[in-house]
Design a protein around this motif. Structure first.
Motif, short mmCIF file in Angstrom:
data_model
loop_
_atom_site.label_atom_id
_atom_site.label_comp_id
_atom_site.label_asym_id
_atom_site.label_seq_id
_atom_site.Cartn_x
_atom_site.Cartn_y
_atom_site.Cartn_z
N MET A 271 40.70 35.72 36.80
CA MET A 271 42.11 36.06 36.59
C MET A 271 43.02 35.12 37.38
N GLU B 264 43.04 31.56 35.78
CA GLU B 264 43.75 31.45 34.50
C GLU B 264 45.22 31.86 34.60
N HIS B 265 45.54 32.69 35.60
CA HIS B 265 46.91 33.17 35.77
C HIS B 265 47.27 33.05 37.26
N ARG B 266 47.63 31.85 37.68
CA ARG B 266 47.80 31.55 39.10
C ARG B 266 48.82 32.45 39.78
N ASP B 267 49.86 32.82 39.06
CA ASP B 267 50.94 33.58 39.68
C ASP B 267 50.54 35.00 40.06
N THR B 268 49.36 35.45 39.63
CA THR B 268 48.94 36.82 39.95
C THR B 268 48.32 36.93 41.35
N THR C 223 50.44 42.96 37.24
CA THR C 223 49.07 43.07 37.76
C THR C 223 48.70 44.53 37.97
#
Length: 306
Positions: free
Chosen positions: A31, A34-38, A59
């Motif tokens: 996660m 693929e979704h760095r801002d999380t 999240t």
């Protein structure tokens, strides 16, 4: 290929064993990749891709949905929810090189404070300037990098960061974790049949982070049916949960029985007896699927002696 869970559940049921699911939540390196801002962002600006920040609304919604969808499986009588809380620096999903300086409880806490936009806003709501706090954390960590001993415990955090800012960060993080735990357990109960058991892997010290995130014992036992407490370092973590004196609560001692992971399968009977004295109502054997034949034989003898 096929329904691996269904095959395993059927085999266990046929052998007379009750099936419970085990769901890992706020620990997901894919996660983060693929979704760095999380991800959690530390005071130096580094991201922890293995650690989703549980303060971020999207999240949180994902974790609540995942808890309900993964926990309530056909044939399952209950679930154990792991890492339902703050994750931090420990237990990466990489060949990490973080062991050069030993971090005690205070160092781990400071290195696990998140400074993503959601957490920065949360600190602001608690009267803290996020930029000033990040700078203070970096300054507080300098003695740690220089090799000075970590005093440990919450007193060590207060000494490094200052009592008031430390308390404000903890208040923000405690409230964030509590509300997520309440939402996730409620979602599982709504999706599950009557009598479905919900346990959390947990540590009774609320500022601790990781797969067994810190919780307030009184609060969590009012939300879930019980806890699974890590006992690799001994059964002392059981006591704060047992002191709540909730007759219906499950307090499970998670005993490591794999020699290669530092476990002691040969002392299982004694360890289980001690855990029972401190309030354990159940035991877990971590982790039979990784144990050698020799370890499993020792476990059989220990169970036979109980």
């Amino acid at each position: 290929p096929g329904d691996a869970y269904g095959e395993a559940a059927a085999a266990l049921a046929q052998a007379g064993l009750e099936v419970h699911s085990w769901v890992v939540l706020a620990h997901n390196s894919r996660m983060g990749a693929e979704h760095r801002d999380t991800s959690v962002v530390n005071a130096y600006g580094d991201r922890y891709p293995w650690a989703p920040c549980i303060a971020q609304p999207a999240t949180r919604a994902y974790l609540v949905d995942l808890a309900a969808e993964a926990a309530v499986r056909p044939g399952a009588a209950g679930t154990e929810l792991e890492s339902l809380g703050w994750y931090g620096l420990q237990h990466l999903h990489a060949h990490d090189k973080t062991g050069g300086v030993g971090l005690g409880e205070a160092g781990q806490y400071l290195m696990s404070l998140c400074f993503c936009p959601s957490c920065r806003a949360g600190y602001g709501e608690r009267g803290l300037d996020p930029d000033g706090l990040a700078a203070a954390v970096r300054t507080a960590l300098e003695p740690v990098w220089q090799g000075l001993p970590d005093d440990g415990g919450w007193a060590g955090v207060e000494k490094l960061l200052g009592a008031e800012p430390a308390a404000a960060t903890r208040a923000w993080r405690d409230a964030t974790a509590r509300s997520l735990q309440e939402e996730a357990v409620a979602a599982v109960r709504a999706a599950a049949p009557e009598g479905f058991q919900v346990l959390l892997h947990a540590d009774p010290v609320s500022f601790h982070v990781g797969a067994n995130p810190g919780v307030d014992p009184a609060h969590i036992l009012s939300v879930a049916d019980g806890v699974v407490a890590p006992c690799a370092g001994g059964p002392a973590l059981l006591t704060p949960f047992a002191e709540q004196r909730r007759d219906s609560a499950v307090i499970a001692a998670n005993l490591t029985v794999v020699s290669g992971m530092g476990g002691s399968p040969g002392t299982l009977a004694a360890d289980a007896a001690r855990a029972r004295e401190l309030g354990a109502t159940e035991i877990r054997l971590y982790h039979a699927g990784l144990a050698s034949d020799e370890d499993l034989e020792a476990v059989r003898k220990g169970l036979g002696a109980l």
